[in-house]
Design a protein around this motif. Structure first.
Motif, PDB file in Angstrom:
ATOM      1  N   THR A  11       0.863  -1.180   0.000  1.00 32.81           N
ATOM      2  CA  THR A  11       0.000   0.000   0.000  1.00 32.81           C
ATOM      3  C   THR A  11       0.898   1.227   0.000  1.00 32.81           C
ATOM      4  O   THR A  11       1.755   1.368   0.881  1.00 32.81           O
ATOM      5  N   GLU A  12       0.726   2.075  -1.008  1.00 31.87           N
ATOM      6  CA  GLU A  12       1.516   3.300  -1.114  1.00 31.87           C
ATOM      7  C   GLU A  12       0.538   4.470  -1.126  1.00 31.87           C
ATOM      8  O   GLU A  12      -0.655   4.264  -1.298  1.00 31.87           O
ATOM      9  N   PRO A  13       1.022   5.678  -0.975  1.00 34.68           N
ATOM     10  CA  PRO A  13       0.091   6.817  -1.049  1.00 34.68           C
ATOM     11  C   PRO A  13      -0.630   6.812  -2.402  1.00 34.68           C
ATOM     12  O   PRO A  13       0.016   6.766  -3.456  1.00 34.68           O
ATOM     13  N   GLY A  14      -1.953   6.761  -2.373  1.00 31.51           N
ATOM     14  CA  GLY A  14      -2.730   6.837  -3.611  1.00 31.51           C
ATOM     15  C   GLY A  14      -2.750   5.572  -4.438  1.00 31.51           C
ATOM     16  O   GLY A  14      -3.248   5.569  -5.566  1.00 31.51           O
ATOM     17  N   ARG A  15      -2.221   4.477  -3.909  1.00 30.26           N
ATOM     18  CA  ARG A  15      -2.151   3.265  -4.729  1.00 30.26           C
ATOM     19  C   ARG A  15      -2.036   2.032  -3.813  1.00 30.26           C
ATOM     20  O   ARG A  15      -1.370   2.087  -2.787  1.00 30.26           O
ATOM     21  N   ALA A  16      -2.707   0.947  -4.196  1.00 26.87           N
ATOM     22  CA  ALA A  16      -2.550  -0.313  -3.456  1.00 26.87           C
ATOM     23  C   ALA A  16      -2.419  -1.438  -4.469  1.00 26.87           C
ATOM     24  O   ALA A  16      -3.182  -1.487  -5.438  1.00 26.87           O
ATOM     25  N   THR A  17      -1.468  -2.295  -4.252  1.00 29.34           N
ATOM     26  CA  THR A  17      -1.184  -3.346  -5.229  1.00 29.34           C
ATOM     27  C   THR A  17      -1.140  -4.698  -4.534  1.00 29.34           C
ATOM     28  O   THR A  17      -0.507  -4.845  -3.492  1.00 29.34           O
ATOM     29  N   ASP A  18      -1.832  -5.688  -5.116  1.00 23.71           N
ATOM     30  CA  ASP A  18      -1.686  -7.072  -4.677  1.00 23.71           C
ATOM     31  C   ASP A  18      -1.155  -7.865  -5.861  1.00 23.71           C
ATOM     32  O   ASP A  18      -1.761  -7.867  -6.930  1.00 23.71           O
ATOM     33  N   LEU A  19      -0.062  -8.533  -5.639  1.00 23.84           N
ATOM     34  CA  LEU A  19       0.516  -9.343  -6.708  1.00 23.84           C
ATOM     35  C   LEU A  19      -0.126 -10.729  -6.675  1.00 23.84           C
ATOM     36  O   LEU A  19      -0.448 -11.236  -5.599  1.00 23.84           O
ATOM     37  N   ALA A  20      -0.355 -11.321  -7.838  1.00 28.68           N
ATOM     38  CA  ALA A  20      -0.835 -12.704  -7.882  1.00 28.68           C
ATOM     39  C   ALA A  20       0.211 -13.524  -8.629  1.00 28.68           C
ATOM     40  O   ALA A  20       0.424 -13.313  -9.823  1.00 28.68           O
ATOM     41  N   GLU A  21       0.853 -14.420  -7.896  1.00 30.27           N
ATOM     42  CA  GLU A  21       1.963 -15.175  -8.475  1.00 30.27           C
ATOM     43  C   GLU A  21       1.486 -16.584  -8.812  1.00 30.27           C
ATOM     44  O   GLU A  21       0.824 -17.217  -7.998  1.00 30.27           O
ATOM     45  N   HIS A  22       1.825 -17.055  -9.997  1.00 26.74           N
ATOM     46  CA  HIS A  22       1.447 -18.417 -10.401  1.00 26.74           C
ATOM     47  C   HIS A  22       2.707 -19.104 -10.920  1.00 26.74           C
ATOM     48  O   HIS A  22       3.327 -18.593 -11.860  1.00 26.74           O
ATOM     49  N   THR A  23       3.086 -20.214 -10.336  1.00 27.58           N
ATOM     50  CA  THR A  23       4.266 -20.917 -10.847  1.00 27.58           C
ATOM     51  C   THR A  23       3.829 -22.161 -11.607  1.00 27.58           C
ATOM     52  O   THR A  23       2.811 -22.797 -11.274  1.00 27.58           O
TER      53      THR A  23
END
Ligand code: NAD
Ligand code: IPM
Ligand code: MN
Length: 348
Positions: free
Chosen positions: A142-154
């Motif tokens: 979570t950053e100012p003005g932005r939130a990111t969730d990564l989805a990793e698939h191996t």
């Protein structure tokens, strides 16, 4: 060798539903199985009292000196960031490499299906949910003005999940449907599509197709009967399995087993109901323990105790057919009465 089980009741209604299954372990022992079990305190109370989530020594003991885990539920409003749930349940799934979360939807009573004109016996679906990756890799920010969730698939985990799903479909002459959103998630679900096509080519006898997950959900509610195995990533599999819980009578009924198809460790399986800690019901004796019974039967099957698995499943079926019902199923039985009604169907 003694079969060693670890029991983790956890939070909320977890300990209430797990309490109903402990006499079943004694019953299995009474039938001559060499079984030992230990109940562990991991959960919100223990975390809040000691700061400990799942100590490394305890994890290694679970991994290397037990054969399976019976899990209630985790989640507590006093730990709003859910860090103990991550450190216990998600850690066990990931670090025991339990790539498959098998979630059968075999409704037992017509009255449990909220669908017009569909008989319970005609619905035989099993979700194979990848259990260690996708957004559950927990690499977000979570950053100012932005939130990111990564989805990793191996490729490794997806292949493990799909191979297990195809094996199951091939053994049971059932179809397999891949749920995906490769139209949007071009990279992650693109990988799923590629491996699915590859496995489809090597299993020509299995009727296999892929569907956009949104269209699949609509089709499932319109008519679940054509579906057999549904393979999905961790996130979609979570959502689909709760929809299918509604076909089984609700969250209190749906079972699941997390297991490692490649058997990397002595501990190869974790039995966990689909439901959570239900803080709204905790401490009120209203939780339905049926899902806990059914996932214990799945664990027994995994341990090779087919007879006990079958007896336990039929005890559940008989109790429900005879009208045993907790409030979520429209009845009045308390958790302990529901558990007793099911156990009454077990032969001495
Ligand atoms: P939930 O499954 O706990 O509850 C959803 C609804 O189903 C509630 O109305 C609840 O009363 C009902 N319900 C659940 N289990 C029931 C049972 N055995 N008998 C009768 N009714 C039952 O899901 P939620 O409310 O989204 O989450 C509550 C907490 O549980 C959260 O902290 C969540 O993260 C956690 N959770 C844990 C697990 C797990 O440990 N495997 C699974 C799901 C949710
Ligand atoms: C489940 C639950 C868990 C999940 C939560 C508690 C992390 O919803 O077991 O289905 O999302 O896997
Ligand atoms: Mn869920």
């Amino acid at each position: 060798m003694t079969t060693r089980l670890a029991v983790i009741p956890g939070d909320g209604i977890g300990p209430e539903v797990v309490a109903e299954i402990l006499p079943v372990l004694a019953w299995v022992q009474g039938r001559g199985r060499d079984l030992a079990w230990e109940v562990h305190p991991w959960g919100a109370d223990h975390f809040l009292a000691t700061g400990e989530i799942l100590p490394e020594g305890a994890f290694l003991d679970l991994r290397d000196r037990t054969d399976g885990i019976l899990f209630g539920a985790v989640g507590d409003p006093r730990v709003p960031d859910g860090r103990h749930a991550e450190g216990i349940l998600l850690r066990l799934r990931r670090d025991l490499e339990l790539a498959v979360n098998e979630r059968p939807c075999h409704p037992l009573l017509d009255g449990h299906l909220p669908l017009r004109g569909v008989a319970a016996r005609d619905v035989r679906i099993t979700v194979f949910r990848e259990n260690t990756e996708g957004p559950y890799c927990l690499k977000g920010i979570t950053e100012p003005g932005r939130a990111t969730d990564l989805a990793e698939h191996t490729e490794q985990a997806v292949r493990r999940l799909l191979e297990a799903a195809f094996r199951k479909a091939a053994a049971g002459e059932r179809s397999i449907t891949l749920a995906h959103k490769a139209n949007v998630l071009k990279h992650g679900h693109g990988l799923w599509m590629r491996l699915f096509q590859e496995l489809r080519a090597t299993h020509p006898a299995v009727e296999a197709r892929s569907m956009h997950a949104d269209a699949l959900l609509c089709a499932l509610v319109q008519d679940p009967r054509p579906f057999g195995i549904i393979a999905a990533d961790n996130y979609l599999g979570d959502l689909i399995s709760d929809l299918l819980a509604a076909f089984q009578g609700g969250m209190g009924v749906a079972p699941s087993l997390s297991w490692a198809p490649h058997r990397p460790f002595r501990c190869g399986a974790l039995a966990e109901p689909v439901h959570g800690s239900a803080p709204d019901l905790a401490g009120r004796g209203m939780a339905n323990p049926t899902g806990m019974f059914l996932c214990t039967a799945l664990l027994f099957g995994h341990l090779g105790w087919q007879e006990e698995a079958g007896l336990l499943e039929s005890a559940v079926r008989h109790a429900l057919l005879a009208g045993a019902a907790s409030p979520d199923l429209g009845g009045h039985l308390r958790t302990g009465e529901m558990g007793a009604a099911i156990r009454a169907g077990l032969p001495a």
